[in-house]
Every structure is written in C-alpha cells, then in structure tokens.
Design an enzyme around this catalytic site. Structure first.
Site, mmCIF file in Angstrom:
data_model
loop_
_atom_site.group_PDB
_atom_site.id
_atom_site.type_symbol
_atom_site.label_atom_id
_atom_site.label_comp_id
_atom_site.label_asym_id
_atom_site.label_seq_id
_atom_site.Cartn_x
_atom_site.Cartn_y
_atom_site.Cartn_z
ATOM 1 C CG HIS A 90 62.808 33.687 80.492
ATOM 2 N ND1 HIS A 90 62.473 33.192 79.260
ATOM 3 C CD2 HIS A 90 63.298 34.915 80.416
ATOM 4 C CE1 HIS A 90 62.808 34.236 78.475
ATOM 5 N NE2 HIS A 90 63.635 35.114 78.964
ATOM 6 C CD1 TRP A 130 65.111 32.428 64.759
ATOM 7 C CD2 TRP A 130 63.254 33.262 65.678
ATOM 8 N NE1 TRP A 130 65.500 32.760 65.904
ATOM 9 C CE2 TRP A 130 64.230 33.225 66.421
ATOM 10 C CE3 TRP A 130 62.000 33.704 65.753
ATOM 11 C CZ2 TRP A 130 63.885 34.122 67.763
ATOM 12 C CZ3 TRP A 130 61.846 34.419 67.030
ATOM 13 C CH2 TRP A 130 62.565 34.345 67.785
HETATM 14 N N1 GLN Z 1 55.743 40.124 70.340
HETATM 15 C C1 GLN Z 1 56.063 39.056 70.769
HETATM 16 C C2 GLN Z 1 55.467 38.386 71.830
HETATM 17 O O1 GLN Z 1 55.198 38.905 72.808
HETATM 18 C C3 GLN Z 1 57.388 39.032 71.063
HETATM 19 C C4 GLN Z 1 58.023 37.718 71.266
HETATM 20 C C5 GLN Z 1 59.707 37.709 71.279
HETATM 21 O O2 GLN Z 1 60.347 38.827 71.236
HETATM 22 N N2 GLN Z 1 60.268 36.552 71.207
HETATM 23 O O3 GLN Z 1 55.115 37.177 72.135
#
Ligand code: GLN
Ligand code: ZN
Length: 781
Positions: free
Chosen positions: A721, A588
């Site tokens: 989501h 990222w």
């Molecule tokens: N520990 C992160 C959260 O809970 C993991 C997020 C992710 O995997 N995109 O936000």
C-alpha cells in the site's frame, strides 16, 4: 403516479439519503480536477451546489415528500461528522475556527509536506500528514474514514455544514429533513490510539455539540431531523444501550421542538429493540427488507411514534414486487393510521447506482427486473399512492411490477436446469482432497523441488498507463483483438523474463489482461451482466460498478487457461495460475435475492471448479484461488457468523478439491485479522495461504501459531500500500519474527498483496530485495 393531481392522496415518502456522485460522476470529476490543481475551490463548491439542487429537484418531482439534506458529502459522511464536532487530530494542525477544505482533504487523503509526527502510527506514509484510517461501513462496500479520538478529546461545533445545507435547500423552496449520523454510532465507529479507553466514554462531552446543531436547525425552521444509528443492528453491550438512552433523553429535554426520526438499518434491531422502542423520539425507521419480521413489532411502539417502513431494498438493484409489499403492509397501516406512516427504502440509496435509464446496452430482459435509485424512488411513490388512495390509482405501475416479478420467477435466462442438477449432485467427495495435507505436501515437494523459504508474488504486476491506454483503445475498437493480444503477450513476456532475472522461485503471469479481479471472471461466466454507468461510491472519489449476478452460473468456456499456458511456455520455473474465489466474486457483486447467497456461492464454486480442472489438465501445478473478500462478508451479528463461514468454506472446498495430490492449491487473503476466523481458514485446507502481515509486524501470526495451523503460509513482508521500497534488513527482520511463530518448512516469502497499484520503479527494487532477504535466510537457516 405521483401526488401531483390533488384528488389522489398519498402517504409520506422518504428516501433517507440519495447518491451524491451525480449521474455522470460529476463529483469525481470535480474532485479530481480540484486535487490536481486544474480548478479552484470555488468550482468544486459550485459543483456541490449543483448536485444538491439537482438531487432535491429530482426527488420532489418524483414524489418524495420527506426530502433529506446533509446527505451530500465531498468525501464521506463520517468524516463530515468528525469535522462537524471538531474531532480533528492534532497532526492536521487545525487551530479552531472553520475547517478549511485543505484540512478536510488532508484527513481524507493525507497531504504532502507539513509536519509529520512519526509517532502517529501511520508508518505507511513516508511524507507529510497521513490520512485517517478507512474501513468498511457496516456490511456494505462503502468505506468511511475512521474518526480518531483521544482520552482528553474536546468537541466543538467546527463545521456548520448541516445547517448550511438545510438553508440552501430552504432557499430553493424545499423543507428538508437534515440527516446526521447519531452520536452513539459516531462514537462506536471511532477509535482511540490509547489503550484502555472507550470512545463511548466521551458521550457527555459530545452531546452538547449535537444539541447545538439541533437547536440551530430548529431555529431556522427544521421540523424533523433524521439521526442515523445503524449501530442499532450490531451486538450492543449494556453501556452502548445506556448511551443511546442518555443521548436521546438529552435531545428530548434540550431540544423538544425538534422531532427526531431515528433510523436503524442494515438489519434487525434484535436485542436492541426494546432499547430503541423506548427512546423518546418522534419517529423510528425500520429495515423491513433485511428484517421483514420487524413489521410485527410496530404495534408495540408508542402510539404517537411515526413509523418509517423501509420496504424498498436500498442495498440491492432488484425491482420490488410492489403488490407483495402492499399485501404485507396494508393491514399494518390500517391499524396504525396513515398519518403515522412513512414509506422509505431500507437504508439510504447511497449504495445503489443512480439511474437505470442511463443504461443503453443492458440486456432488456435483465434490465426489466432492475431498479436503481431513481426507479426505487418511483416505486416508493407508487406504494404511497396505492396506500393513500387505493391500488387502482397506481394500477399501471403495479401491473408492470407484477409482470416483472412473474417473468423473473420463470425466465429461462435465470433458471438453468443443468445448474440445479449439478448443485444437487454435490457430494462429500467433491469437498475433500484425496489425501491429507501431509501426504499432498510430500507429493508437491517432490514435484517442485523448491528451495526452503520459496519466493513468489500474489499475482498482479503494475497496471501501467500504457496498459490502461491499450485496454481503452481495444474497448473503443481502435485496437484490434489481435493487436491487443500481442500487446498483452509482450507485457507478460517482459514480466516473466524479469521475474526469472531477479530469481523468484514461483512465477506469475502478471494479470495484465484483467480489468478487475471479479469483473474479468464475471464477464466470462453466464449469469452476470455489467452496467455502463452503474457506479456506486466505494470511498471518496473511487467508485465501482459491481457486476450484477442475476441468474444461474455456469462457465461456458475456459477463462484463464490460454494465458496460463502462454506464460508457462516462457519459463521452466513453475507458473502459478490465478483465479478469484467464489466467495469473493459473490461478495463484490450485486447478488440475486431470489435464492440464498449460499446457493449462489455454490454455483460460482462449481463454475470455478471447472476452471481449476482445466488448468490442472493443461499442466498447471500451482493454482491460486484468491478469497480477498471472505472476511468482509462476515455478518454484522456474531450469531450469524458460523452459518456464513460454513457455506463460505464449503464453497471454497467445492471449488478447490477436485485436483490431484501433487497439484498445489494456494489461496490469498489481504487482511490481517484472523483470530476469530482461524478455524474457517484451517477448514479451507489450502496447501499454501498468503496473507497481509507486514504492517502488523507479524503479530497476526499469533492466530496461526495458537491454532497450530499445519499448512504452508506466506506472511507478507512488503507493504504494497506504500510507495516505499523495503530494505533487505527490514524484510529479514520480519521473517525472523515469522520464524518464531511458524516452522521453517511452512514459510513462503511474498508481498502483502498484488502489485497492480504500484509502479515498476518501486516493484523492481522491492522484489529484488525480497529475493535477497530469502537468500540470506537460507544461508542462516
Ligand atoms: N491476485 C490478485 C492480485 O494480485 C489478488 C488481489 C487481492 O487480493 N485483492 O492482484
Ligand atoms: Zn490481496
């Protein structure tokens, strides 16, 4: 530098496409204001017109001679293509005729109200019409809307956007080269909900619409059209190669007056090279950044074919070594002849920020090594001048480029001998836990004494407007460090108390102090810088500012220990510590191009290993290392997968293996396709993995069962989501399915992912239901 003085001639310069979001995120502001109802359609349309005009003017001024049109989009170029050809699923209620912005945005984002057909498969949208699915555009972090096609799909020209934007540019005095996504790539990216049906089989029906567009463009004066077929860098089977032949033969026959620049990018043409080279097109664009060896192939092209040399990196933010580029391409151009050559970025500049000039706080030394879209166009113009008239006509720019390249090779800001030393001393002992999983598990069970089917969450709790406000106030200096810390502690305290109240077994602190799961760490590691305005589009109106990894990575100070310690001090229950894994931090970020990705990744792994060690020393018994982006880093070609997975797993193991048996390492991956990477998941050897499974109804656990995955797993039972609150019964149903695939001793109970995007009103009842589901299960078992 540009061709404004007549005595200096230069080669053709193309951009393939430019960022459309505006230097100050004008598009985002206009879209969000339109969506909220604050401004009307006309205002949005005018913003689009303004952004396009500015883009064309800027390119012209900087010396671009082959200016694109139709590279603009209100949301996404794949969605634009679907709309152009009338591939609008019935659920959106389109009845033919021009496609309204309401329909367009319903496809992009879903819409409330209106008919919703439950059988559409988008179970996660409770009301109204669902958005199309979204997925990553090749191996970029840009996401496109996945076109949905049916077996009886009909196509018709439903949007004249390419033609209108061509005319819009023409009216302003620009002869542009319109950009279209090619028909084969379009079909390859589309999906069908019916089984046993290949979207590619619709090619015959699709081609007439493309022919119509090409004809209309030709009729209005377009000489060239750029057709993007990035599918050329994928493993294509014979049917796809045949589809390319059929499509481009049809265009050559039906619209001979249009010259097609066929663009393959994001890698080497590989085994599609012969197919691509034999297509009856007037020009071919090659990505010579990812695949420099393709330069040797150009002699094999037909001698009337124009070649677009993609020599400036369209995917990364580094300044080019222009002299090096010239040294490589001059002999080839001498052989081909200047009139057959165009100079271009490797791919559209969509994937880099717009203007380095907008950065006021970047470290000047690091800044001198960077080039954003505008600087990259300047580099293209420099190359074109040097190639057209001789290097002496671009002497100043070349000198500056040389100086930057040599400074970067030797700067002590980049090269830290201590990091090199540590890297070379990694041995196998550092990659292996002391004992095998069984023994570790026994020690961990002894230590934590958790009930069967332990419950936990993935880390983050809602990032409320209140938190955002406090963070903004703190960064503006309106809230003191101490005040901000107290604010965050109170948030954490409330979250911990609440988790205790509902009876979760393993708690988290909530990640309230983190702006972003990568940025939070990048800001505390050496070797990263951050921009103020370096936005790139992730999807629609969502833009990100990826960290820039420029140098050797180390961790000067602990990054998370204080927060963990504070949270643990509030409870007797185990407090899981939260880290982002090395592969995810790498994937990222904009990554340095002067060392292999694998090496940069191992450096991050060592830095994170230090953090793991400090957390353990502080008393943390459970440490979660998130690798959310591991799967999306898979190379486009299958033949390169293993090498990637090898170093990705190796990095994870370096980061996670330094702990005692009784320290439990968790990892988390928020996606659902594991079949093809299950060996790698096994090799990571985390004690517990949490994954996203609720929407696939646990189907993906097949991979884990078939592999006989031995360690513990938390298959997500709550689709984070969706704002929907899952009922207890739904979760017990899912857990029943999971128990058919896994042994009870393996199972953890958790949501699909972190809860930062949700509201507390949703999270509270959902997690209470999850705990209740776990209790039911314990009684049954
Ligand atoms: N520990 C992160 C959260 O809970 C993991 C997020 C992710 O995997 N995109 O936000
Ligand atoms: Zn996740």
């Amino acid at each position: 530098m540009s061709s404004s003085t007549n005595s200096v001639s230069s080669l053709a310069v193309a951009t393939l496409g430019t960022p459309r979001i505006g230097p100050r995120r004008e598009l985002k502001l206009a879209l969000e204001s339109f969506w909220s109802g604050a401004t009307d359609e006309q205002a949005l349309i005018e913003t689009g017109i303004g952004l396009r005009a500015a883009n064309w003017a800027r390119q012209k001024k900087l010396g671009v001679t082959v200016i694109p049109s139709n590279d603009f989009s209100f949301y996404d170029q794949v969605l634009d293509t679907a709309v152009m050809v009338g591939a609008i699923p019935d659920v959106y209620g389109w009845k033919g005729g021009p496609v309204s912005l309401a329909t367009y945005f319903a496809m992009a984002r879903g819409a409330n109200g209106g008919a919703h057909d439950e059988s559409c498969g988008h179970a996660h949208h409770a009301h109204g019409v669902p958005a199309l699915e979204m997925t990553k555009w090749f191996d970029t972090n840009y996401h496109y809307m996945v076109p949905e096609l049916s077996r009886d799909q009909r196509f018709a020209l439903a949007s004249r956007k390419p033609i209108e934007e061509y005319e819009e540019a023409k009216a302003l005095g620009y002869q542009t080269r319109p950009v279209l996504i090619g028909p084969v790539t379009f079909l390859k990216l589309a999906k069908s909900k019916e089984t046993g049906f290949e979207p590619l089989s619709l090619l015959d029906r699709l081609l007439p619409v493309y022919v119509e567009v090409l004809r209309e463009l030709a009729g209005r004066g377009a000489e060239w059209v750029q057709l993007d077929e990035p599918c050329l860098v994928l493993d294509l089977d014979v049917s796809a190669q045949k589809a390319l032949q059929q499509a481009y033969a049809a265009f050559a026959k039906e619209v001979p007056q249009i010259r097609i620049m066929l663009a393959g990018y994001f890698g080497a043409l590989g085994n599609n090279r012969d197919t691509a080279f034999a297509l009856p097109v007037a020009g071919l664009h090659l990505d010579l950044v990812r695949a420099p060896e393709q330069l040797e192939d150009v002699a094999k092209l037909a001698d009337d074919c124009v070649i677009s040399l993609g020599v400036i990196d369209g995917r990364n933010i580094w300044r080019a070594d222009l002299t090096g580029v010239l040294d490589r391409i001059e002999p080839v151009i001498a052989m081909l002849g200047k009139e057959r050559v165009q100079i271009a970025p490797s791919c559209s500049l969509l994937h880099v920020p717009i203007d380095l000039g907008l950065e006021t706080k970047l470290d000047p030394e690091v800044s001198s090594w960077l080039a954003f879209a505008i600087q990259k166009i300047e580099e293209l113009a420099t190359l074109a001048t040097a190639l057209g008239s001789g290097r002496e006509h671009a002497a100043q720019a070349l000198k500056a480029s040389d100086a930057a390249a040599s400074a970067r090779k030797t700067s002590s800001r980049i090269h830290d001998p201590k990091v090199a030393q540590r890297l070379s001393s990694i041995d196998d002992g550092m990659r292996r836990r002391t004992s095998a999983f069984r023994q570790r598990a026994a020690a961990q069970h002894q230590r934590f004494k958790l009930p069967s089917f332990p419950t936990t969450t993935i880390g983050s709790f809602p990032q409320t407007p209140e938190i955002r406000k406090a963070r903004a106030a703190h960064s503006k200096g309106e809230l003191s460090d101490a005040g901000y810390k107290i604010f965050l502690q109170n948030q954490t305290k409330r979250a911990v108390r609440w988790q205790e109240t509902i009876g979760l077994d393993v708690l988290v602190h909530g990640e309230f102090e983190r702006n972003d799961m990568v940025q939070y760490f990048g800001e505390q590691l050496s070797g990263f810088v951050f921009t103020e305005n370096g936005w790139v589009q992730s999807y629609g109106s969502r833009y990100v500012r990826p960290p820039i990894l420029f140098g050797d990575v180390s961790r000067p100070l602990p990054m998370t220990v204080e927060w963990w310690r504070y949270a643990q001090s509030l409870t007797e229950k185990p407090m899981k510590a939260m880290l982002t894994g090395p592969v995810t931090i790498l994937n990222w970020s904009f990554v340095r191009n002067d060392i292999p990705r694998s090496e940069a990744c191992r450096q991050i792994a060592l830095a994170m290993r230090d953090e793991v060690a400090d957390l353990e020393a502080a008393g943390a018994g459970m440490i979660q290392i998130d690798e959310a982006a591991l799967r999306e880093g898979l190379p486009l070609r299958k033949s390169e997968w293993q090498a990637y997975l090898d170093w990705a797993v190796d990095s994870f193991r370096i980061c996670s293996s330094g702990v005692r048996d009784e320290t439990q390492i968790h990892t988390h991956m928020c996606y659902s396709e594991f079949n093809d990477i299950i060996d790698a998941i096994g090799a990571m050897d985390a004690d517990v993995i949490s994954i996203e499974t609720s929407r696939s109804k646990m189907e993906l656990l097949d991979a884990f069962r078939n592999y006989r995955y031995p360690n513990e797993i938390g298959p997500g039972v709550y689709d984070i989501h969706s704002p929907r609150i899952p009922e207890i019964a739904e979760m017990t149903e899912l857990l029943k399915l999971a128990r058919q695939q896994l042994s009870d001793g393996q199972l953890w109970i958790n949501p699909d992912c972190g809860l930062k995007t949700r509201k507390w009103e949703e999270v509270r009842p959902a997690l209470a239901n999850m705990v209740a589901a776990a209790r039911e299960l314990r009684e049954l078992a």
